[in-house]
Write a protein that holds these residues in place. Structure first.
Motif, PDB file in Angstrom:
ATOM      1  N   CYS A   1      75.035 -17.336  16.816  1.00 39.90           N
ATOM      2  CA  CYS A   1      74.184 -16.536  16.646  1.00 39.90           C
ATOM      3  C   CYS A   1      74.238 -15.198  17.125  1.00 39.90           C
ATOM      4  O   CYS A   1      74.145 -14.062  16.726  1.00 39.90           O
ATOM      5  CB  CYS A   1      72.456 -16.883  16.448  1.00 39.90           C
ATOM      6  SG  CYS A   1      71.553 -17.635  17.866  1.00 39.90           S
TER       7      CYS A   1
ATOM      8  N   TYR B   1      69.456 -36.896  13.711  1.00 43.18           N
ATOM      9  CA  TYR B   1      69.983 -35.198  14.456  1.00 43.18           C
ATOM     10  C   TYR B   1      68.723 -35.228  15.350  1.00 43.18           C
ATOM     11  O   TYR B   1      67.872 -34.552  15.136  1.00 43.18           O
ATOM     12  CB  TYR B   1      70.390 -34.124  13.549  1.00 43.18           C
ATOM     13  CG  TYR B   1      71.325 -33.033  14.900  1.00 43.18           C
ATOM     14  CD1 TYR B   1      71.885 -32.783  15.594  1.00 43.18           C
ATOM     15  CD2 TYR B   1      70.647 -31.373  14.831  1.00 43.18           C
ATOM     16  CE1 TYR B   1      72.627 -32.509  15.578  1.00 43.18           C
ATOM     17  CE2 TYR B   1      70.580 -30.430  15.345  1.00 43.18           C
ATOM     18  CZ  TYR B   1      71.833 -30.905  16.518  1.00 43.18           C
ATOM     19  OH  TYR B   1      72.788 -29.656  16.560  1.00 43.18           O
TER      20      TYR B   1
ATOM     21  N   GLU C   1      74.872 -21.512  12.432  1.00 43.59           N
ATOM     22  CA  GLU C   1      75.014 -22.912  13.617  1.00 43.59           C
ATOM     23  C   GLU C   1      76.151 -22.471  14.367  1.00 43.59           C
ATOM     24  O   GLU C   1      76.988 -22.471  13.994  1.00 43.59           O
ATOM     25  CB  GLU C   1      74.805 -23.950  12.503  1.00 43.59           C
ATOM     26  CG  GLU C   1      74.996 -25.055  13.719  1.00 43.59           C
ATOM     27  CD  GLU C   1      74.129 -25.646  14.467  1.00 43.59           C
ATOM     28  OE1 GLU C   1      72.589 -25.424  15.003  1.00 43.59           O
ATOM     29  OE2 GLU C   1      74.884 -26.277  15.236  1.00 43.59           O
TER      30      GLU C   1
ATOM     31  N   GLU D   1      67.554 -33.713  17.477  1.00 42.31           N
ATOM     32  CA  GLU D   1      66.993 -32.172  18.110  1.00 42.31           C
ATOM     33  C   GLU D   1      66.411 -31.204  16.783  1.00 42.31           C
ATOM     34  O   GLU D   1      66.553 -30.616  16.967  1.00 42.31           O
ATOM     35  CB  GLU D   1      68.183 -31.433  18.535  1.00 42.31           C
ATOM     36  CG  GLU D   1      68.895 -32.193  19.877  1.00 42.31           C
ATOM     37  CD  GLU D   1      69.522 -33.287  19.934  1.00 42.31           C
ATOM     38  OE1 GLU D   1      70.147 -33.981  19.118  1.00 42.31           O
ATOM     39  OE2 GLU D   1      69.881 -34.230  20.637  1.00 42.31           O
ATOM     40  N   GLY D   2      66.806 -32.088  15.736  1.00 39.03           N
ATOM     41  CA  GLY D   2      65.982 -31.643  14.406  1.00 39.03           C
ATOM     42  C   GLY D   2      64.417 -31.390  14.574  1.00 39.03           C
ATOM     43  O   GLY D   2      63.588 -32.571  15.199  1.00 39.03           O
ATOM     44  N   PHE D   3      64.459 -31.071  13.372  1.00 37.07           N
ATOM     45  CA  PHE D   3      62.686 -30.622  13.419  1.00 37.07           C
ATOM     46  C   PHE D   3      62.218 -31.263  12.160  1.00 37.07           C
ATOM     47  O   PHE D   3      63.021 -32.237  11.774  1.00 37.07           O
ATOM     48  CB  PHE D   3      62.181 -29.542  13.503  1.00 37.07           C
ATOM     49  CG  PHE D   3      62.418 -27.762  12.898  1.00 37.07           C
ATOM     50  CD1 PHE D   3      62.808 -28.323  11.852  1.00 37.07           C
ATOM     51  CD2 PHE D   3      62.455 -26.717  13.696  1.00 37.07           C
ATOM     52  CE1 PHE D   3      63.331 -26.888  10.978  1.00 37.07           C
ATOM     53  CE2 PHE D   3      63.257 -25.975  12.900  1.00 37.07           C
ATOM     54  CZ  PHE D   3      63.406 -25.766  12.045  1.00 37.07           C
TER      55      PHE D   3
ATOM     56  N   ALA E   1      70.375 -23.038  12.839  1.00 32.81           N
ATOM     57  CA  ALA E   1      70.422 -24.402  11.800  1.00 32.81           C
ATOM     58  C   ALA E   1      70.624 -25.849  12.014  1.00 32.81           C
ATOM     59  O   ALA E   1      70.071 -26.105  11.270  1.00 32.81           O
ATOM     60  CB  ALA E   1      70.984 -23.522  10.289  1.00 32.81           C
ATOM     61  N   GLY E   2      71.078 -26.263  13.476  1.00 28.19           N
ATOM     62  CA  GLY E   2      71.621 -27.670  13.474  1.00 28.19           C
ATOM     63  C   GLY E   2      72.052 -27.835  12.524  1.00 28.19           C
ATOM     64  O   GLY E   2      72.753 -28.053  12.083  1.00 28.19           O
ATOM     65  N   THR E   3      71.192 -29.020  11.658  1.00 25.20           N
ATOM     66  CA  THR E   3      71.436 -30.213  10.770  1.00 25.20           C
ATOM     67  C   THR E   3      70.319 -28.944   9.394  1.00 25.20           C
ATOM     68  O   THR E   3      70.904 -29.356   8.609  1.00 25.20           O
ATOM     69  CB  THR E   3      71.111 -31.161  11.033  1.00 25.20           C
ATOM     70  OG1 THR E   3      69.813 -31.530  11.206  1.00 25.20           O
ATOM     71  CG2 THR E   3      71.989 -31.636  12.109  1.00 25.20           C
ATOM     72  N   GLY E   4      70.603 -27.879   9.725  1.00 23.30           N
ATOM     73  CA  GLY E   4      69.725 -27.323   8.202  1.00 23.30           C
ATOM     74  C   GLY E   4      68.442 -27.754   7.722  1.00 23.30           C
ATOM     75  O   GLY E   4      68.069 -27.439   6.649  1.00 23.30           O
TER      76      GLY E   4
ATOM     77  N   LEU F   1      73.743 -20.852  23.968  1.00 27.59           N
ATOM     78  CA  LEU F   1      72.623 -20.257  24.135  1.00 27.59           C
ATOM     79  C   LEU F   1      72.735 -21.065  25.732  1.00 27.59           C
ATOM     80  O   LEU F   1      72.454 -22.778  25.283  1.00 27.59           O
ATOM     81  CB  LEU F   1      71.065 -20.777  23.461  1.00 27.59           C
ATOM     82  CG  LEU F   1      70.102 -19.965  23.907  1.00 27.59           C
ATOM     83  CD1 LEU F   1      70.280 -18.408  23.385  1.00 27.59           C
ATOM     84  CD2 LEU F   1      68.980 -20.433  23.156  1.00 27.59           C
TER      85      LEU F   1
ATOM     86  N   LEU G   1      77.401 -25.105  16.166  1.00 28.58           N
ATOM     87  CA  LEU G   1      78.402 -26.614  16.016  1.00 28.58           C
ATOM     88  C   LEU G   1      78.927 -27.384  15.221  1.00 28.58           C
ATOM     89  O   LEU G   1      77.873 -27.252  14.420  1.00 28.58           O
ATOM     90  CB  LEU G   1      77.172 -27.712  16.909  1.00 28.58           C
ATOM     91  CG  LEU G   1      77.063 -28.144  18.932  1.00 28.58           C
ATOM     92  CD1 LEU G   1      76.682 -29.236  18.967  1.00 28.58           C
ATOM     93  CD2 LEU G   1      78.561 -27.444  19.133  1.00 28.58           C
TER      94      LEU G   1
ATOM     95  N   SER H   1      64.482 -23.401  16.092  1.00 28.70           N
ATOM     96  CA  SER H   1      64.102 -24.169  16.705  1.00 28.70           C
ATOM     97  C   SER H   1      65.238 -23.755  18.047  1.00 28.70           C
ATOM     98  O   SER H   1      66.215 -24.733  17.373  1.00 28.70           O
ATOM     99  CB  SER H   1      63.672 -25.256  16.689  1.00 28.70           C
ATOM    100  OG  SER H   1      64.263 -26.223  17.671  1.00 28.70           O
ATOM    101  N   PRO H   2      65.710 -22.427  18.709  1.00 26.04           N
ATOM    102  CA  PRO H   2      66.671 -23.314  19.080  1.00 26.04           C
ATOM    103  C   PRO H   2      67.063 -24.079  20.508  1.00 26.04           C
ATOM    104  O   PRO H   2      65.494 -24.978  20.944  1.00 26.04           O
ATOM    105  CB  PRO H   2      66.430 -21.972  20.473  1.00 26.04           C
ATOM    106  CG  PRO H   2      65.262 -21.540  20.695  1.00 26.04           C
ATOM    107  CD  PRO H   2      64.739 -22.087  19.515  1.00 26.04           C
ATOM    108  N   PRO H   3      68.309 -24.557  21.586  1.00 26.91           N
ATOM    109  CA  PRO H   3      67.942 -25.226  22.473  1.00 26.91           C
ATOM    110  C   PRO H   3      66.876 -25.240  23.411  1.00 26.91           C
ATOM    111  O   PRO H   3      66.621 -24.269  23.457  1.00 26.91           O
ATOM    112  CB  PRO H   3      69.622 -25.351  23.338  1.00 26.91           C
ATOM    113  CG  PRO H   3      70.391 -24.210  21.667  1.00 26.91           C
ATOM    114  CD  PRO H   3      69.257 -23.769  21.002  1.00 26.91           C
TER     115      PRO H   3
END
Ligand SMILES: C[S@@+](CC[C@H](N)C(=O)[O-])C[C@H]1O[C@@H](n2cnc3c(N)ncnc32)[C@H](O)[C@@H]1O
Length: 474
Positions: A267, A50, A98, A52-54, A78-81, A320, A100, A285-287
């Motif tokens: 959210c 992913y 999240e 876009e994740g951190f 949360a993305g992929t958490g 968002l 998506l 981390s937002p988009p």
């Protein structure tokens, strides 16, 4: 040609001067640590990238540096958490929202890992190919939407459909989840597409009529090649010796893992329902405000999970605002706040947004550039305006749900449109301060020569900053 800085005296420069002492180049936070790349040795993140994740390392760094004991942590995007599971390993009670289903499916799979019977998984995969070749029909199948049509070679698509049917017949729900996840994780590799930020790029071999320079994505794996290799990777990672090293930190400690709580939805609508003064920490981390459209880049994964055209479009509009297609949500937000008897809150948040002189300047400049046709897309002005407006609501709510003294860490990038830098870090921090956060630091990621303090003072002439903000509730 107009010189916008003459027309608009720079409110952004003033805001920069006001917050300059908070900006600090963080040499210990490389771009790699902040991005998903640092997760490459962790199960699940190795299996499905992913981008876009951190990283878990980033989460663990902030939690250990800024808190003495585990408490309650939250992530509204949360993305992929990454945040939720990294914090869980340190004993935190994690909560996340999240939108998506791509992210929530990865999180559900991650939770299923704790329950998985690895011997059973090994046995199922051993006879998987024989079972699949015996399957002469499929009752489950991929329903394409316009942006995914013809994404797979015919043979691959047939295999995928059989596989979906096969998975739906598996009794053990955890095994079913992990098998479905294995195919989900290879969709890009077996398709004619490549994820490319704002959309999917299409390989010249697809049946589509393609415009522009032909694109060759290189080897396209067959379903069998890709799935076998993914399942091998998963089984290897889950096998006891490997798990011992992968989970070393956790295994070696006696920390109790509390179940992660995940809400699927926006959210913007979920945050107002949460209790005030509840969380000790938020890391999120937002988009970014960069036009990336997750519903297009993850379209294959969405249809694999059973989402149709209307549902994907709804997801796109609920995200968002970060794409040029996003329409205004402000009226529906107003109605929502009124419906929960929070009309005054709505007005207060809008007032903070309208009071930001730097924000007003950015909006005015973008409107002017739009009139002059100097933006690549005329909807960029609307996207930027709504991006900040919606995040203003998120920041208000994040402050409200955080305990006094608690922290909020946000990862985000600044952006530039029509040659104008938009200081996302400064404007969001200004909102945060107005709602009751102190701005402890805005950590700027080091980027070679891009941002010496002298260059940082030279507003607008530098590379855009990538930052991690550290806010603390008063
Ligand atoms: C930068 S990514 C976060 C990635 C996450 N930190 C990780 O490591 O996986 C931003 C996430 O926000 C989600 N998102 C966008 N709009 C949302 C909304 N209105 N409500 C909740 N999540 C949203 C996106 O789907 C995306 O997963």
């Amino acid at each position: 040609m107009i010189n916008t800085t003459e027309i608009f005296p720079s409110e952004r420069q003033k805001l920069f001067d006001q917050l300059a002492d908070k900006l600090e180049t963080a040499y210990n936070l490389s771009r790699k640590v902040v991005s998903f790349q640092a997760n490459k040795d962790e199960p699940i993140y190795r299996w499905f990238k992913y981008k876009e994740g951190f990283s878990s390392a980033l989460v663990k760094y902030f939690l250990t540096e800024y808190s003495s004991k585990p408490g309650k942590i939250f992530d509204p995007f949360a993305g992929t958490g990454t945040n939720l599971f990294a914090a869980q390993e340190l004993g935190w009670q994690s909560y996340g929202v999240e939108l998506l289903p791509v992210g929530t499916f990865v999180m559900q799979t991650r939770q299923a890992l704790n329950e998985i019977d690895i011997d059973k998984l090994r046995a199922v995969t051993k006879k998987l190919w024989a079972d699949l070749s015996e399957l002469t029909y499929y009752k489950n199948h991929i329903n394409h939407i316009s942006i995914t049509k013809d994404a797979f070679p015919d043979e691959t698509e047939e295999y995928l459909n059989k596989y979906l049917t096969y998975c739906s017949n598996i009794k053990d729900k955890h095994i079913e989840t992990i098998l479905r996840f294995a195919a989900f994780a290879v969709l890009e590799e077996i398709s004619y597409t490549r994820k490319d930020g704002q959309y999917l790029r299409w390989d010249y071999r697809s049946k589509r009529d393609l415009l522009g320079k032909p694109f060759d994505k290189g080897k396209i794996l067959t379903f069998e090649e890709a799935l076998k290799s993914k399942l091998n990777q998963i089984i290897q990672d889950l096998s006891p010796s490997r798990t011992a090293s992968l989970f070393e930190q956790f295994e070696n400690s006696n920390i109790e893992k509390k179940p992660v709580k995940i809400l699927e939805g926006s959210c913007l609508k979920e945050l107002p329902k949460l209790d005030s003064d509840f969380f000790d920490f938020i890391i999120t981390s937002p988009p970014y405000c960069n036009r990336y459209d997750y519903t297009r880049t993850y379209a294959l994964e969405l249809i694999f999970l059973g989402y149709d055209n209307d549902q994907v479009r709804n997801l796109r509009q609920s995200m968002l605002s970060c794409t040029v297609e996003n329409k205004e949500k402000i009226e529906s937000l107003r109605q929502f706040y009124v419906s929960i008897s929070q009309g005054e809150t709505f007005e207060k948040v809008v007032e903070v947004y309208n009071d930001s002189k730097a924000m007003t300047e950015v909006n005015a400049i973008l409107d002017e550039l739009k009139k002059l046709k100097k933006l690549n897309n005329s909807n960029i002005a609307r996207m930027v305006k709504n991006y900040f407006l919606e995040l203003c609501f998120v920041i208000y709510e994040m402050e409200r749900i955080t305990k006094s003294g608690g922290y909020c860490v946000m990862v985000n990038d600044n952006v530039r449109y029509g040659g104008e830098e938009i200081p996302v870090d400064l404007i969001l921090s200004e909102f945060a301060e107005n709602f009751g956060f102190n701005i402890n630091k805005i950590f700027v990621l080091p980027k070679g020569k891009g941002n010496s303090s002298q260059q940082m003072g030279n507003y607008g002439r530098t590379e855009v900053r990538k930052c991690v903000y550290l806010w603390q509730k008063r």
